[in-house]
Enzyme design. Structure first.
Site, PDB file in Angstrom:
ATOM      1  N   ASP A  12      -3.882  11.965   3.018  1.00 30.62           N
ATOM      2  CA  ASP A  12      -4.486  13.286   3.131  1.00 30.62           C
ATOM      3  C   ASP A  12      -4.855  13.852   1.764  1.00 30.62           C
ATOM      4  OD1 ASP A  12      -4.030  12.959   5.803  1.00 30.62           O
ATOM      5  OD2 ASP A  12      -2.229  14.186   5.849  1.00 30.62           O
ATOM      6  N   ASP A  33      -1.408   6.450  12.599  1.00 30.95           N
ATOM      7  CA  ASP A  33      -1.121   7.485  11.609  1.00 30.95           C
ATOM      8  C   ASP A  33       0.346   7.906  11.781  1.00 30.95           C
ATOM      9  OD1 ASP A  33      -1.525   9.365   9.643  1.00 30.95           O
ATOM     10  OD2 ASP A  33      -2.901  10.613  10.799  1.00 30.95           O
TER      11      ASP A  33
END
Length: 926
Positions: A601, A526
């Site tokens: 997200d 990430d």
């Protein structure tokens, strides 16, 4: 130093406050518009039709495989070198660089899987106005016009694509800054090819050419302006796709009245939908489609890039188009595309199709295909930020068994580490990671743990000390290690562009280095845009240094390298035996070779559910098939209805993972009441019954580059009704899915394509004709899915706790009949986790129904694989009742089979025919 630390702490606190409070929206002020990006603003200000570039035909050199030609900018006398190649597979490559740059300009390495093989070019004609070259196939020609420079690719009488037809080629040559030029520099200015030439008093004072400030950050730009730009015209084209990642429709919009689409990998907190802002990944590939042809443009540049799109049909009303039709408008539809990058060179691959599948193959020949994941990775993944400790993991794992919901992977986010130090475990919450992993392994399940590329600056942290002592950190402009703020606080950023750094990183995944790990632990990368909380636009300063190169030159490729090194580490730890699984947030062209991506997200909102479809379709079109979105939405809390609908949608997308922010209430599938648990269970079980088909699609994507989840127009390229559809999709060519994505929906309208097609509802077996909009009443249990008539799909109907538990289970073959064509399908099987398939250890069989006989024949006679699975049921949809059904295997007598026939649905079912899935057999229907 203390004050700096305090300020950095404040920055991190503000970031966390933003993440944890209710202000769930992107702060657009954190990210540049084109007007705030000086090179974009400069290039966009150029007017069409005023190209200063001329081709110097007397400099042309033509070898068997390469044309070179100098271009001159008549305004400043700077010369460029054009190279043109004809590549195998109907691809043309065009490179433009400075003839004599002050210093080398960045050319993107490692993305191409090899130096592309060339094919012969030949000169057809030449005069003072230009040259004509033969491209061989289909009477294709390249026409190079001299004044102004223009390049057209023509087939027969049709222009397929034109370069610089609008005159927007621009190449900001490297030069000395006027106030630092020495007399010696000035002595060379008479050379018309000298790239320090700055005559016509190019205005060095223009904002942003030598320094640029955005908010509190100043970019020093030591090399000055270096932007490049080129326009492409696509006659006959109204629909273009690709250039992910954007939270936008599948069909790209025109950008005349707003910002261009931006390609610049960024950590965009709570991104907005339906706009061209940059997101986490950047693939500079665009597909153009019309009923006549599909082509593609691959712009190989890793710097910040903006893409403008305009169309001569944009903005016309339906009435206007009808008027054109009635009055006989002579205007051919055309889309014009302009690429603008901050630095590097022009290196563009023109993929000339002519079909979409040709373009997929062409692009795959350049950058590779989707990696072939282990079968378990195609199952369901359960994640949140963060499962608290080992007991929490154990309880969640047990909850899936208690509620009879299968899953394959449970995930751990950043809180599992010792103080955000990656490659470590929290000594209190995860004190016995091997014990935890063994408990999961005993149930034939696996785990993913996060490993991010920001490294905590801590002299007691082995990873940091190693990277620093080896000099592997990215440097700031002054030569020290670049430091920024991310989850651990002050962090260094390893230079993954270095091969030796990647090799070292890969070695850290060895079981004796990454303590507490086992073979059932996989990895998630990430924050690898890279994310820098206190950096410009939440990322790295462009004047940071990767050896000789500035970060600006290669920003978009950083995440690609992180995933590459991680995947290599997982392969190496197994001695090269086991296939890796690595999820990445940032990506570039070629990232498909290293694993999966997700859409970042997102939020628990209906529009975010809807946008997951075009976002993944766009990625599939440019080679990245292994795509999914956080089921339920990462931010906010979904209603029970939204969560159910998201599971139903995610079950039919290639990467199927639920994930949630640490500030959200828990949302394991059984926490929303028994009715919703049952609905989610059914969606997940549908995924597992289809795993043989999904796995087969991944094998095809790995072999061919074709997308798994694909827009309808890929299979129905001449049907304009499919060209802009992005609320439904195909899995392979044989399953059509129209998820329910509207709140409170009581029905959806699905377009069933193909005038000669029939489609069968996979739940009711009801038959529908193609080329129609079908209204489908829905309840909360509905997932509208249709199987194409003329297809055969294998399923495994005995759903167990994980895919590994189903390894030897039997198959049911669903045969959907279309009277107008043979029904065909495939069955692929291997061991599901090693690279042994590359050694021909697999079975691959062709299933076909023709002349009232269903048969299985070997598609790969040189491959060997023994399976314990058998065929326990055959279901024929759209069948007639036979008088007799018999089966013959290669080495056995003919056996009569029992069958059931339902006349109300025209479904014929053969129970327990019993042949091995790897055998030759024929079933005859009389």
């Amino acid at each position: 130093m203390a004050s700096i630390t305090a300020r950095m702490t404040a920055v991190l606190v503000l970031w966390l406050v933003a993440c944890l409070t209710g202000t769930w929206a992107v702060d657009r002020g954190n990210f540049k518009t084109c007007d705030q990006s000086s090179f974009c603003k400069r290039q966009r200000a150029l007017k069409p039709g005023e190209s200063p570039y001329r081709a110097l035909l007397e400099t042309m050199e033509l070898t068997n495989t390469r044309l070179t030609l100098q271009l001159i900018n008549d305004n400043n006398k700077v010369r460029l070198l054009l190279e043109l190649y004809r590549l195998q597979g109907n691809i043309t490559r065009v490179k433009i660089n400075e003839l004599k740059p002050l210093k080398p300009r960045y050319e993107v390495p490692d993305v191409l899987v090899r130096e592309p093989p060339t094919e012969p070019l030949s000169l057809l004609s030449q005069d003072e106005n230009g040259v004509v070259l033969s491209l061989g196939a289909e009477a294709q020609r390249v026409i190079v016009s001299a004044r102004p420079f223009r390049l057209d690719i023509v087939e027969g009488r049709d222009v397929l694509m034109s370069l610089n037809s609008r005159g927007l080629l621009a190449f900001e040559h490297l030069r000395m800054r006027k106030d630092t030029q020495t007399e010696q520099d000035g002595e060379t200015e008479g050379d018309p090819a000298n790239q320090a030439e700055t005559n016509k008093d190019e205005d060095e004072k223009e904002d942003g050419m030598w320094e640029e400030t955005f908010k509190s950050h100043t970019d020093s730009k030591p090399n000055g302006p270096s932007a490049i730009s080129l326009d492409f015209s696509l006659p006959g084209v109204e629909h273009v796709y690709g250039i992910p990642e954007h939270a936008d429709t599948l069909r790209l919009k025109t950008t005349d009245n707003g910002d261009p689409y931006r390609l610049y990998n960024l950590d965009v907190f709570q991104y907005e939908l339906y706009n061209p802002m940059a997101l986490y990944g950047a693939v500079p590939v665009m597909l153009a489609h019309s009923a006549q042809r599909t082509t593609g443009i691959f712009w190989l540049n890793a710097a910040e890039t903006w893409v403008d799109i305009s169309s001569n049909t944009a903005g016309k009303t339906v009435f206007g188009k009808m008027l054109d039709y009635v009055q006989g408008s002579s205007e051919t539809p055309q889309t014009d595309v302009r690429w603008i990058s901050e630095s590097g060179i022009i290196d563009v691959f023109l993929m000339l199709g002519p079909t979409a599948k040709d373009v997929f193959a062409q692009y795959a020949s350049l950058t590779g295909t989707q990696s072939f994941p282990p079968l378990t990775a195609v199952g369901y993944h359960q994640c949140r930020w963060n499962y608290n400790d080992q007991e929490d993991v154990k309880a969640v794992d047990a909850g899936f068994d208690e509620h009879d919901i299968p899953y394959d992977f449970i995930w751990l986010d950043i809180e599992h580490t010792d103080g955000k130090r990656y490659f470590t475990w929290d000594p209190h919450k995860f004190a016995s990671p091997k014990e935890m992993l063994q408990g999961i392994m005993d149930k034939k399940r696996k785990m993913v743990a996060i490993v991010d590329p920001h490294i905590k600056v801590d002299n007691n942290y082995k990873i940091h000390n190693e990277i620093r002592s080896r000099g592997y950190y990215i440097k700031n402009k002054d030569g020290g290690d670049y430091e920024g703020w991310c989850w651990p606080g002050s962090a260094g950023y390893p230079d993954f562009t270095r091969e030796d750094m990647r090799a070292w990183w890969a070695s850290m995944f060895a079981y004796d280095q990454y303590e507490g790990t086992m073979e059932n632990l996989y990895t998630w990368n990430d924050m690898n845009e890279p994310s820098v909380f206190n950096g410009p636009e939440v990322t790295m300063h462009k004047d940071a240094m990767h050896g000789a190169w500035e970060h600006r030159d290669l920003h978009n490729i950083y995440g690609f390298y992180v995933q590459m090194a991680t995947a290599e580490g997982l392969v190496q730890r197994s001695g090269g035996v086991e296939r890796p699984f690595v999820l990445t947030r940032a990506f570039f062209a070629g990232s498909q070779r290293y694993g999966a991506v997700w859409t970042g997200d997102n939020a628990a909102e209906w529009d975010h559910l809807k946008i997951s479809i075009p976002m993944c379709l766009s990625l599939g079109l440019v080679g990245i098939s292994f795509c999914g979105a956080d089921v339920g939405g990462f931010f906010k809390s979904p209603s029970a209805e939204l969560l159910v609908r998201w599971y139903q949608t995610g079950a039919y997308q290639p990467f199927f993972r639920a994930h949630a922010h640490l500030d959200t209430p828990r949302r394991e599938p059984w926490l929303f009441g028994p009715e919703n648990t049952a609905l989610i269970r059914e969606a997940v079980r549908q995924r597992y019954t289809l795993l043989p088909y999904w796995y087969q699609q991944f094998y095809h994507a790995h072999r061919t580059g074709e997308p798994i989840m694909r827009p309808l127009w890929v299979e129905y390229p001449q049907d304009p009704a499919t060209f802009a559809l992005d609320d439904e999709f195909l899995i392979g060519r044989d399953l059509l899915v129209h998820p329910v994505t509207e709140e409170g929906s009581r029905g959806v309208t699905a377009y069933l394509p193909g005038k000669d097609e029939v489609w069968f509802d996979v739940h009711t077996f009801q038959k529908h004709n193609g080329a129609q909009n079908l209204y489908i009443p829905v309840t909360m249990s509905s997932i509208p899915v249709f199987q194409r008539g003329g297809s055969i799909i294998p399923r495994k109907l005995r759903v167990r706790r994980s895919s590994s538990c189903m390894e030897h289970d039997p198959y049911t073959l669903f045969v959907a009949l279309n009277p107008q064509r043979t029904a065909e399908g495939e069955l692929y099987e291997d061991d599901g986790h090693t690279f042994n398939y590359e050694k021909k250890e697999f079975l691959h069989r062709r299933l076909s129904f023709v002349n009232n006989a269903l048969s299985s024949v070997n598609l790969a006679p040189d491959a060997t694989f023994t399976t314990q699975s058998w065929i326990e049921r055959i279901v024929l949809l759209g069948a007639r009742k036979p008088s007799r059904v018999s089966m013959k295997t290669a080495d056995g007598p003919e056996n009569q089979l029992e069958f059931d026939y339902d006349s109300s649905t025209s479904v014929l079912t053969l129970r327990k025919p019993g042949m091995n899935a790897g055998a030759d057999w024929t079933v005859n229907f009389e």
